[in-house]
Design an enzyme around this catalytic site. Structure first.
Site, PDB file in Angstrom:
ATOM      1  N   GLY A 288      23.971  28.257 -64.731  1.00  0.00           N
ATOM      2  CA  GLY A 288      24.185  29.467 -65.013  1.00  0.00           C
ATOM      3  C   GLY A 288      22.993  30.531 -65.057  1.00  0.00           C
ATOM      4  O   GLY A 288      21.865  29.836 -65.029  1.00  0.00           O
TER       5      GLY A 288
ATOM      6  N   GLN B   3      17.536  37.180 -67.788  1.00  0.00           N
ATOM      7  CA  GLN B   3      16.611  36.148 -67.507  1.00  0.00           C
ATOM      8  C   GLN B   3      15.769  36.647 -66.161  1.00  0.00           C
ATOM      9  O   GLN B   3      14.564  36.036 -66.174  1.00  0.00           O
ATOM     10  CB  GLN B   3      17.239  34.998 -67.144  1.00  0.00           C
ATOM     11  CG  GLN B   3      17.790  34.327 -68.408  1.00  0.00           C
ATOM     12  CD  GLN B   3      18.463  32.880 -67.989  1.00  0.00           C
ATOM     13  OE1 GLN B   3      19.666  32.963 -67.545  1.00  0.00           O
ATOM     14  NE2 GLN B   3      17.837  31.829 -68.187  1.00  0.00           N
TER      15      GLN B   3
ATOM     16  N   CYS C  23      17.464  25.500 -70.736  1.00  0.00           N
ATOM     17  CA  CYS C  23      17.473  26.849 -70.445  1.00  0.00           C
ATOM     18  C   CYS C  23      16.288  26.940 -69.313  1.00  0.00           C
ATOM     19  O   CYS C  23      15.234  26.492 -69.646  1.00  0.00           O
ATOM     20  CB  CYS C  23      17.258  27.654 -71.328  1.00  0.00           C
ATOM     21  SG  CYS C  23      17.233  29.324 -71.170  1.00  0.00           S
ATOM     22  N   LEU C  24      16.527  27.813 -68.258  1.00  0.00           N
ATOM     23  CA  LEU C  24      15.692  27.974 -67.276  1.00  0.00           C
ATOM     24  C   LEU C  24      14.689  28.814 -68.024  1.00  0.00           C
ATOM     25  O   LEU C  24      13.450  28.809 -67.172  1.00  0.00           O
ATOM     26  CB  LEU C  24      16.291  28.765 -65.974  1.00  0.00           C
ATOM     27  CG  LEU C  24      17.213  27.731 -65.289  1.00  0.00           C
ATOM     28  CD1 LEU C  24      18.091  28.711 -64.240  1.00  0.00           C
ATOM     29  CD2 LEU C  24      16.711  26.468 -64.642  1.00  0.00           C
TER      30      LEU C  24
ATOM     31  N   HIS D  93      26.265  30.263 -73.706  1.00  0.00           N
ATOM     32  CA  HIS D  93      24.862  30.402 -73.503  1.00  0.00           C
ATOM     33  C   HIS D  93      24.386  31.621 -72.833  1.00  0.00           C
ATOM     34  O   HIS D  93      23.359  32.315 -73.129  1.00  0.00           O
ATOM     35  CB  HIS D  93      24.399  28.863 -72.774  1.00  0.00           C
ATOM     36  CG  HIS D  93      22.897  28.953 -72.295  1.00  0.00           C
ATOM     37  ND1 HIS D  93      22.023  28.044 -72.984  1.00  0.00           N
ATOM     38  CD2 HIS D  93      22.287  29.528 -71.557  1.00  0.00           C
ATOM     39  CE1 HIS D  93      20.887  28.078 -72.552  1.00  0.00           C
ATOM     40  NE2 HIS D  93      20.867  29.099 -71.586  1.00  0.00           N
ATOM     41  N   GLU D  94      25.151  31.901 -71.587  1.00  0.00           N
ATOM     42  CA  GLU D  94      24.835  33.048 -71.042  1.00  0.00           C
ATOM     43  C   GLU D  94      25.031  34.494 -71.720  1.00  0.00           C
ATOM     44  O   GLU D  94      24.423  35.405 -71.462  1.00  0.00           O
ATOM     45  CB  GLU D  94      25.635  32.975 -69.462  1.00  0.00           C
ATOM     46  CG  GLU D  94      25.566  31.866 -68.562  1.00  0.00           C
ATOM     47  CD  GLU D  94      24.182  31.400 -68.602  1.00  0.00           C
ATOM     48  OE1 GLU D  94      23.124  32.304 -68.641  1.00  0.00           O
ATOM     49  OE2 GLU D  94      23.682  30.527 -68.180  1.00  0.00           O
TER      50      GLU D  94
ATOM     51  N   HIS E   2      22.300  35.246 -73.823  1.00  0.00           N
ATOM     52  CA  HIS E   2      21.039  35.726 -73.168  1.00  0.00           C
ATOM     53  C   HIS E   2      21.473  37.306 -72.983  1.00  0.00           C
ATOM     54  O   HIS E   2      20.453  38.145 -73.266  1.00  0.00           O
ATOM     55  CB  HIS E   2      21.057  35.281 -71.538  1.00  0.00           C
ATOM     56  CG  HIS E   2      20.365  33.968 -71.653  1.00  0.00           C
ATOM     57  ND1 HIS E   2      18.906  33.938 -72.100  1.00  0.00           N
ATOM     58  CD2 HIS E   2      20.637  32.872 -70.948  1.00  0.00           C
ATOM     59  CE1 HIS E   2      18.719  32.683 -71.797  1.00  0.00           C
ATOM     60  NE2 HIS E   2      19.493  31.810 -71.073  1.00  0.00           N
TER      61      HIS E   2
HETATM   62  O1  GNR Z   1      21.122  25.158 -66.045  1.00  0.00           O
HETATM   63  C1  GNR Z   1      21.330  25.180 -67.293  1.00  0.00           C
HETATM   64  N1  GNR Z   1      21.937  24.043 -67.839  1.00  0.00           N
HETATM   65  C2  GNR Z   1      22.530  24.034 -69.220  1.00  0.00           C
HETATM   66  C3  GNR Z   1      22.823  22.917 -69.736  1.00  0.00           C
HETATM   67  C4  GNR Z   1      23.309  23.015 -70.829  1.00  0.00           C
HETATM   68  C5  GNR Z   1      23.641  24.254 -71.460  1.00  0.00           C
HETATM   69  C6  GNR Z   1      23.370  25.276 -71.086  1.00  0.00           C
HETATM   70  C7  GNR Z   1      22.790  25.297 -69.751  1.00  0.00           C
HETATM   71  S1  GNR Z   1      22.537  26.661 -69.156  1.00  0.00           S
HETATM   72  C8  GNR Z   1      21.193  26.569 -67.955  1.00  0.00           C
HETATM   73  C9  GNR Z   1      20.842  27.734 -67.091  1.00  0.00           C
HETATM   74  C10 GNR Z   1      20.203  28.816 -67.893  1.00  0.00           C
HETATM   75  O2  GNR Z   1      19.214  28.866 -68.501  1.00  0.00           O
HETATM   76  N2  GNR Z   1      21.183  29.574 -67.926  1.00  0.00           N
HETATM   77  O3  GNR Z   1      20.805  30.741 -68.925  1.00  0.00           O
HETATM   78 NI    NI Z   2      19.479  30.039 -70.355  1.00  0.00          NI
END
Ligand code: GNR
Ligand code: NI
Length: 178
Positions: free
Chosen positions: A46, A51, A99-100, A141-142, A145
């Site tokens: 995601g 980001q 998270c990236l 999670h997204e 953000h």
């Molecule tokens: O690639 C991603 N893997 C992930 C694994 C577990 C819970 C959430 C994520 S999201 C992350 C990519 C990212 O940082 N998206 O904002």
């Molecule tokens: Ni993230």
């Protein structure tokens, strides 16, 4: 298509709340294409516009399915969410999240196990989607953000301080290696 730079913690922009998209014009379409490309190269499941330094409520997701076939193929489960809103939620699930924007560390985060999300698609059509498991986790999670919230903000203070220290060390190691 173009690759976008992914902001890394503690970049202050990651704490900002994104604004709703007013119209899905050429600029937003270009942003979506670039986010899809950036997410694929970064091997993320995601990516939120916040980001990549854009304060618009846009999310792309590509969460692999349970079977091996789906796990290998990228773009199979691609979904674009514009102005996403959680309209229903239930249960709870704990997952080791990464998270990236906080590379190199992971931590267990508790979230809803099931969510119903309302959003606009790339064409501007309103739709509703029910999600569970990793798909539900990634959506929350997204959307976090877009509200300036990182997964580390959802940890207890003690765990957050521990992971921040770990992250700092990992970043210093990386800087020295360059
Ligand atoms: O690639 C991603 N893997 C992930 C694994 C577990 C819970 C959430 C994520 S999201 C992350 C990519 C990212 O940082 N998206 O904002
Ligand atoms: Ni993230």
């Amino acid at each position: 298509m173009a690759l976008l730079n992914i902001l890394k913690y503690p970049d202050p922009f990651l704490k900002t709340k994104a604004a709703p998209v007013q119209s899905i014009d050429l600029e937003v379409n270009k942003l979506i294409s670039d986010m899809v490309e950036t997410m694929a190269l970064a091997r993320g499941i995601g990516l939120a516009a916040t980001q990549v330094g854009v304060g618009k409520r846009v999310v792309v997701l590509d969460v692999p399915g349970d079977n091996d076939e789906e796990r290998r193929e990228r773009g199979k489960n691609l979904i674009v969410l514009v102005n996403p809103e959680i309209v229903g939620s239930s249960g709870s699930i704990t997952y080791d999240e990464g998270c990236l924007s906080v590379p190199g560390v992971t931590a267990e985060v508790e979230r809803f196990s099931n969510v119903t999300v309302k959003a606009l698609d790339r064409e501007g059509a309103l739709f509703e989607i029910k999600a569970e498991g990793l798909f539900a986790i990634a959506m929350q999670h997204e959307i976090d953000h877009l509200d300036g919230i990182l997964f580390i903000d959802r940890l207890s203070r003690l765990k957050r301080e521990l992971i921040k220290r770990k992250y700092k060390k990992a970043m210093e190691r990386q800087d020295r290696a360059l």
